[in-house]
Scaffold this motif. Structure first.
Motif, PDB file in Angstrom:
ATOM      1  N   ASN A 504       0.800  -1.224   0.000  1.00 19.09           N
ATOM      2  CA  ASN A 504       0.000   0.000   0.000  1.00 19.09           C
ATOM      3  C   ASN A 504       0.839   1.285   0.000  1.00 19.09           C
ATOM      4  O   ASN A 504       0.764   2.093   0.938  1.00 19.09           O
ATOM      5  N   PRO A 505       1.617   1.506  -1.070  1.00 16.35           N
ATOM      6  CA  PRO A 505       2.396   2.742  -1.145  1.00 16.35           C
ATOM      7  C   PRO A 505       1.518   3.994  -1.181  1.00 16.35           C
ATOM      8  O   PRO A 505       1.929   5.061  -0.683  1.00 16.35           O
ATOM      9  N   ASN A 506       0.311   3.886  -1.757  1.00 19.92           N
ATOM     10  CA  ASN A 506      -0.569   5.062  -1.822  1.00 19.92           C
ATOM     11  C   ASN A 506      -1.029   5.519  -0.439  1.00 19.92           C
ATOM     12  O   ASN A 506      -1.214   6.718  -0.203  1.00 19.92           O
ATOM     13  N   LEU A 507      -1.202   4.574   0.496  1.00 24.03           N
ATOM     14  CA  LEU A 507      -1.584   4.959   1.856  1.00 24.03           C
ATOM     15  C   LEU A 507      -0.419   5.650   2.553  1.00 24.03           C
ATOM     16  O   LEU A 507      -0.611   6.650   3.266  1.00 24.03           O
ATOM     17  N   VAL A 508       0.807   5.143   2.356  1.00 25.96           N
ATOM     18  CA  VAL A 508       1.991   5.796   2.944  1.00 25.96           C
ATOM     19  C   VAL A 508       2.125   7.207   2.369  1.00 25.96           C
ATOM     20  O   VAL A 508       2.411   8.164   3.101  1.00 25.96           O
ATOM     21  N   TYR A 509       1.900   7.345   1.069  1.00 31.07           N
ATOM     22  CA  TYR A 509       1.979   8.665   0.432  1.00 31.07           C
ATOM     23  C   TYR A 509       0.965   9.618   1.072  1.00 31.07           C
ATOM     24  O   TYR A 509       1.303  10.773   1.397  1.00 31.07           O
ATOM     25  N   ALA A 510      -0.262   9.167   1.254  1.00 27.11           N
ATOM     26  CA  ALA A 510      -1.300  10.014   1.851  1.00 27.11           C
ATOM     27  C   ALA A 510      -0.957  10.372   3.291  1.00 27.11           C
ATOM     28  O   ALA A 510      -1.215  11.507   3.746  1.00 27.11           O
ATOM     29  N   LEU A 511      -0.365   9.428   4.023  1.00 26.90           N
ATOM     30  CA  LEU A 511       0.076   9.699   5.401  1.00 26.90           C
ATOM     31  C   LEU A 511       1.131  10.802   5.432  1.00 26.90           C
ATOM     32  O   LEU A 511       1.056  11.727   6.247  1.00 26.90           O
ATOM     33  N   LEU A 512       2.104  10.696   4.540  1.00 26.09           N
ATOM     34  CA  LEU A 512       3.187  11.682   4.503  1.00 26.09           C
ATOM     35  C   LEU A 512       2.663  13.054   4.084  1.00 26.09           C
ATOM     36  O   LEU A 512       3.114  14.085   4.605  1.00 26.09           O
ATOM     37  N   TYR A 513       1.725  13.066   3.165  1.00 21.17           N
ATOM     38  CA  TYR A 513       1.185  14.328   2.666  1.00 21.17           C
ATOM     39  C   TYR A 513       0.435  15.079   3.765  1.00 21.17           C
ATOM     40  O   TYR A 513       0.425  16.311   3.802  1.00 21.17           O
ATOM     41  N   LYS A 514      -0.204  14.322   4.681  1.00 17.75           N
ATOM     42  CA  LYS A 514      -0.989  14.938   5.767  1.00 17.75           C
ATOM     43  C   LYS A 514      -0.375  14.620   7.132  1.00 17.75           C
ATOM     44  O   LYS A 514      -1.083  14.484   8.123  1.00 17.75           O
ATOM     45  N   ARG A 515       0.951  14.550   7.175  1.00 18.04           N
ATOM     46  CA  ARG A 515       1.612  14.111   8.417  1.00 18.04           C
ATOM     47  C   ARG A 515       1.319  15.022   9.608  1.00 18.04           C
ATOM     48  O   ARG A 515       1.302  14.577  10.757  1.00 18.04           O
ATOM     49  N   ASP A 516       1.088  16.310   9.337  1.00 18.53           N
ATOM     50  CA  ASP A 516       0.840  17.253  10.435  1.00 18.53           C
ATOM     51  C   ASP A 516      -0.424  16.913  11.219  1.00 18.53           C
ATOM     52  O   ASP A 516      -0.549  17.286  12.392  1.00 18.53           O
ATOM     53  N   LEU A 517      -1.371  16.227  10.575  1.00 18.07           N
ATOM     54  CA  LEU A 517      -2.619  15.854  11.246  1.00 18.07           C
ATOM     55  C   LEU A 517      -2.376  15.012  12.494  1.00 18.07           C
ATOM     56  O   LEU A 517      -3.129  15.078  13.473  1.00 18.07           O
ATOM     57  N   PHE A 518      -1.338  14.194  12.446  1.00 15.08           N
ATOM     58  CA  PHE A 518      -1.113  13.198  13.498  1.00 15.08           C
ATOM     59  C   PHE A 518      -0.264  13.726  14.654  1.00 15.08           C
ATOM     60  O   PHE A 518      -0.138  13.051  15.677  1.00 15.08           O
ATOM     61  N   GLU A 519       0.270  14.908  14.482  1.00 17.63           N
ATOM     62  CA  GLU A 519       1.196  15.458  15.476  1.00 17.63           C
ATOM     63  C   GLU A 519       0.547  15.602  16.844  1.00 17.63           C
ATOM     64  O   GLU A 519       1.131  15.251  17.875  1.00 17.63           O
TER      65      GLU A 519
END
Length: 623
Positions: A504-519
């Motif tokens: 699931n590379p697309n899920l990792v990509y989406a995670l990285l793109y919105k990484r600030d959400l998880f901070e």
């Protein structure tokens, strides 16, 4: 509107007169005896194409059905039974050992439904027999509470009617499978009679003509936009009766035999013997049943039947999960959920529970990502030229959650949607980029809602310090619910990363793109443990992207992610218990299902119309 010169209002007034006069005249019993005597020759009449005999027998049954509706609406079951136990003695004199026509009529109807061959000339009387059985059981409509003991239930569950159980259920299922349409107009025209036929003949002729008008035009109160099931009145009535029988409450000394039959029937290709402990067993063609279920999911009752079979019959469930064309079943269910605004809440719940039951199986969760679909025309948010069935399922379930958050706010619906996603999460494979984005977008929406409620709670707490008289909203409860949902979403993401990161590379990509959400959730006590793996993945891949330099294209980022997946040590990801949720029916399911089934009968039965003011079981303006 007139029927052969008799106004419909006049027809109804004749019903009322029959109710008032029957204890003195015994006309209902006499009519039933005539009908019972004629049904003994019905099979032979069908073989000999005796139109007149079948037509007359049908009209007798139609009048019986109409009278029964009035009787059941206006009196208790005990009073109704007196009308059926009438004997020609002195007026008003009833005997405890007199003939019980009610039980005889029920047995006769079951025989008629199961034994009379379905021909053009018998189609109408077959529908009428099924409708009459529905009317017999309609006492429930006129009681606010679920009927747990009923005279009609007693007859159906023991005595002469009981041996017909499996044959009746099988016949009703085959009627649903075949979806036989009414015969074309030229084949059911009844012979005309001269003017000397009299009032009774005119009434019967009008009844027959009027009933076919109901069949072909939909009848009074029908909805033009919701009539695909009416293309086969026989299939529609059969399905409704089957659902009514399946949801009868158990007798005090025996389980519901019709439910037992539904729970235990097998495929015609299954040659293994039935265990002696299983009563009312039979076999049916599973392939034909599966095809009919796939094609008929536009109606509530077909979806309820699919739920009933999946939940209660392990043979059906095993067969369906082994199919290689599951998209034919899943796509109609997804379309129900996608058009949630146009469906009633019960239909949406049934569709969602079906998905939850299916996602309990790991094989299903794997196989749906291997089925590639093209051009899903009913999905309008985005053009989907090619997507896996699994990714589409995720998109539709997430859309249902978002709709629920903004409209209905039903915790039960939320819970089941998330449970289905959680069951699938360890088997996510090659998620479509849009599906991956929507998973993170849903988390973003929940995060914003969490922050908003937290801010409202803080402001409310400050305000309470200056005013002790104003009651405070229960923000703590709202916050608790949102945090439960957020944790569930984090567990779903974590499950995917732990079990199928390399797929699931697309899920990792989406995670990285919105990484600030998880901070903000890294140090939150409710999420700290589940955030470890997500934080590790974000940190690991962010570092590799930083090393690769700036101004990276989407393709280059995905390439780096795919390479990084190989380099990421799997032992660094903390193992959590597998997410598995199982559908469990409520302790008293009849409190939900019986009103639901009868609301379907009320809204969907062909030619059966009840006065809304008489109905007690459910609220008529509810969805």
């Amino acid at each position: 509107m007139t029927r052969s010169g008799i106004s419909f209002s006049r027809f109804l007034s004749l019903h009322q007169l029959a109710v008032e006069n029957n204890p003195r005249t015994g006309n209902l019993g006499a009519l039933i005896k005539v009908f019972l005597s004629r049904t003994k020759e019905l099979k032979l009449s069908a073989e000999c194409q005796n139109h007149i005999f079948i037509w007359q027998t049908h009209n007798a049954l139609f009048i019986i059905c109409c009278l029964l509706k009035v009787f059941i609406c206006q009196m208790s079951e005990e009073e109704l039974q007196l009308h059926f136990t009438y004997e020609e003695k002195s007026p008003g004199n009833y005997s405890s050992d007199s003939e019980d026509l009610l039980e005889e009529l029920l047995c006769c109807l079951m025989q008629l439904i199961t034994d009379i061959p379905l021909l053009d000339i018998t189609y109408e009387i077959s529908v009428e027999a099924i409708s009459t059985m529905v009317v017999f059981l309609s006492c429930q409509l006129f009681h606010k509470e679920v009927l747990r003991q009923s005279i009609s239930h007693k007859y159906l569950m023991r005595g002469p009617c009981l041996p017909y159980t499996s044959k009746l259920v099988k016949t009703l299922l085959y009627n649903f499978i075949r979806q036989e349409k009414p015969p074309p107009p030229g084949t059911h025209v009844f012979p005309q009679q001269s003017d000397g036929g009299g009032l009774l003949y005119g009434l019967a002729s009008g009844v027959a003509t009027g009933l076919w008008t109901v069949f072909t035009l939909g009848g009074v109160g029908s909805k033009a936009t919701a009539s695909p099931e009416l293309s086969s009145p026989l299939a529609n009535q059969s399905l409704l009766l089957l659902l009514v029988l399946a949801n009868l409450t158990d007798a005090s000394d025996a389980p519901n035999p019709y439910r037992q039959a539904i729970m235990s029937f097998k495929n015609t290709q299954d040659s293994s013997p039935f265990p002696s402990s299983i009563p009312h067993a039979f076999q049916i063609n599973f392939n034909s049943l599966y095809t009919a279920l796939c094609e008929q999911q536009t109606s509530d009752q077909a979806t309820l039947l699919l739920y009933t079979l999946l939940h209660q019959n392990s043979n059906i469930r095993t067969y369906m999960l082994a199919r290689t064309d599951m998209e034919n079943l899943v796509l109609p269910i997804l379309e129900i959920l996608y058009h949630v605004e146009e469906r009633n809440s019960h239909h949406v719940y049934m569709a969602l529970i079906i998905l939850l039951i299916l996602t309990e199986d790991d094989g299903f969760n794997r196989s749906i990502h291997e089925v590639i679909l093209k051009n899903i025309t009913w999905y309008s948010e985005r053009v989907l030229t090619e997507i896996s069935l699994g990714s589409l399922l995720i998109l539709v379930v997430i859309r249902t959650i978002q709709y629920n958050m903004t409209r209905t706010r039903d915790k039960y619906l939320h819970t089941n949607c998330l449970a289905a996603l959680a069951n699938m999460s360890a088997q996510f494979r090659s998620l479509h980029q849009y599906a991956a984005q929507r998973i993170i977008s849903l988390f973003s929406l929940l995060s914003k809602k969490h922050n908003k409620v937290l801010e409202q709670a803080t402001q409310s707490l400050r305000g309470s310090l200056s005013s002790n008289d104003v009651p405070l909203p229960d923000y703590a409860q709202d916050l608790n619910v949102i945090e439960e949902v957020i944790r569930m979403m984090l567990e779903i993401i974590n499950s995917c990363l732990t079990n199928s990161l390399h797929h699931n590379p697309n899920l990792v990509y989406a995670l990285l793109y919105k990484r600030d959400l998880f901070e903000q959730f890294r140090t939150h006590p409710s999420f700290q443990d589940i955030m470890q793996n997500i934080d590790l993945v974000i940190t690991f891949f962010s570092s590799r992207l930083l090393q690769a330099g700036a101004e990276l294209s989407v393709e280059r980022v995905l390439e780096i992610i795919k390479q990084g997946v190989i380099a990421l040590p799997k032992d660094r990801l903390k193992k959590f218990p597998e997410l598995k949720f199982k559908y469990v029916e409520e302790e008293q399911p009849e409190e939900f299902f019986i009103p639901y089934v009868w609301s379907l009968v009320y809204n969907s039965a062909v030619g059966l119309y009840w006065n809304p003011q008489d109905i007690q079981l459910f609220t008529m303006d509810s969805d």
